[in-house]
Motif scaffolding. Sequence first.
Motif, PDB file in Angstrom:
ATOM      1  N   THR A  30       3.441   1.199  -1.789  1.00 28.42           N
ATOM      2  CA  THR A  30       2.227   2.251  -1.679  1.00 28.42           C
ATOM      3  C   THR A  30       1.186   1.494  -2.115  1.00 28.42           C
ATOM      4  O   THR A  30      -0.005   1.668  -1.636  1.00 28.42           O
ATOM      5  CB  THR A  30       2.827   3.418  -2.370  1.00 28.42           C
ATOM      6  OG1 THR A  30       3.791   4.013  -1.766  1.00 28.42           O
ATOM      7  CG2 THR A  30       1.375   4.193  -2.345  1.00 28.42           C
ATOM      8  N   ASP A 102       0.201   9.616  -0.835  1.00 24.53           N
ATOM      9  CA  ASP A 102       0.570   8.780  -1.917  1.00 24.53           C
ATOM     10  C   ASP A 102       1.128   9.132  -3.287  1.00 24.53           C
ATOM     11  O   ASP A 102       1.890   8.556  -3.717  1.00 24.53           O
ATOM     12  CB  ASP A 102      -0.566   7.791  -1.929  1.00 24.53           C
ATOM     13  CG  ASP A 102      -1.313   6.939  -0.753  1.00 24.53           C
ATOM     14  OD1 ASP A 102      -0.441   6.656   0.271  1.00 24.53           O
ATOM     15  OD2 ASP A 102      -2.363   6.950  -0.593  1.00 24.53           O
ATOM     16  N   TRP A 242       4.358   1.057  -7.687  1.00 29.24           N
ATOM     17  CA  TRP A 242       3.340   2.281  -7.418  1.00 29.24           C
ATOM     18  C   TRP A 242       3.690   3.093  -8.685  1.00 29.24           C
ATOM     19  O   TRP A 242       2.683   3.689  -9.409  1.00 29.24           O
ATOM     20  CB  TRP A 242       3.546   2.929  -6.192  1.00 29.24           C
ATOM     21  CG  TRP A 242       2.443   3.927  -6.082  1.00 29.24           C
ATOM     22  CD1 TRP A 242       2.782   5.440  -5.659  1.00 29.24           C
ATOM     23  CD2 TRP A 242       1.071   3.932  -6.010  1.00 29.24           C
ATOM     24  NE1 TRP A 242       1.791   6.251  -5.411  1.00 29.24           N
ATOM     25  CE2 TRP A 242       0.630   5.407  -5.879  1.00 29.24           C
ATOM     26  CE3 TRP A 242       0.058   2.952  -6.082  1.00 29.24           C
ATOM     27  CZ2 TRP A 242      -0.659   5.449  -5.626  1.00 29.24           C
ATOM     28  CZ3 TRP A 242      -1.180   3.290  -6.150  1.00 29.24           C
ATOM     29  CH2 TRP A 242      -1.513   4.737  -5.914  1.00 29.24           C
TER      30      TRP A 242
END
Length: 341
Positions: A30, A102, A242
């Motif tokens: 991500t 996200d 991430w």
Amino acid sequence: MLRRFLPFLPLLLAPALAAAPAVAQPAADTLAAVRARGQVICGVTPNTVGFATPDSRGDWRGLDADYCRAVAAAALGDPNKVRFVPTSAQTRFTALQSGEVDLLSRATTWTLAREASLGLEFAGVNYYDGNAFMVHRRLGVDSATKLDGATVCVQPGSTTELNVGDYFRRNNMRLNPVAIENLEELRSTFAAGRCDAYASDTSTLAAFRVGMGDAGRDYVLLPEVFSKEPLGPAVRKGDWRWFDLVRWTHFALLTAEELNITQANVAEAVNSANPDVQRFAGRSGGLGTMLGVSDDWAVRVISAVGNFGEIWERNITPTGMPRGVNRLWNQGGLMYAPPMR
């Protein structure tokens, strides 16, 4: 002898292979996708004062909105590189699972089932909350134990829906739920008197009352808090780079408050000889490099949104909610960040 059984080997092994868990596929990167896009896509609540709501100019305000900006500052160096996507209680998890967003920063409760079965990972708790009931003042009800037979407005697909059912069963009371997915429709239904009570997190109820202006005086928040609701940002499970960045952005906000580093003094504070401040500022330790970002990432976060206390004062204090257990650990609260070293 073995040759005689070779043709049947796949059949013999089939039950064991069927029972074996599927091997998880590597998660998408991500952080790399965010950098390539130049933007963090953040799932938020459609309109909850104190957490995420668009102001008169269309700019999103609230604790959760500021967390989106903090992550953008850490990942991209710019808190404005965020696209806010409103999600409902029922669509929020699908939006994250599918990659539509996200990051989910949406006053969402961390539970075992959500983390173990939905492919999500909660990066921390940015608000310790609990469910409660709000009623019309004209009813004269002063306790949740007096809601036997009441109609209760609640969002389907929320932990509140389950908690309300449990509360009524524990207290041997009859429940008439009115499940409405659209938050604005739910609130207007309650305000119109078609529900005796409105059940949600105490923070959400307080925000609703503030948002009603003078009409908010017609509603009473009952004293019973009947659940634990640790709210926080969530990401997809398995995308650990991430996850680490989102988690440590949260911890950086807490650490900055503990070190008395604010949005106003951060540029000056980083010159301190305090080793903790030096690591926080990226002058030593290489902590940003470990996270895959620049070593001054935490300074960029605080420059963008301030520390956790400042975010709270800006967004939650106006709703009338006391900080309570959401104070830092050294001030009698539950907010605690591991060492940044």
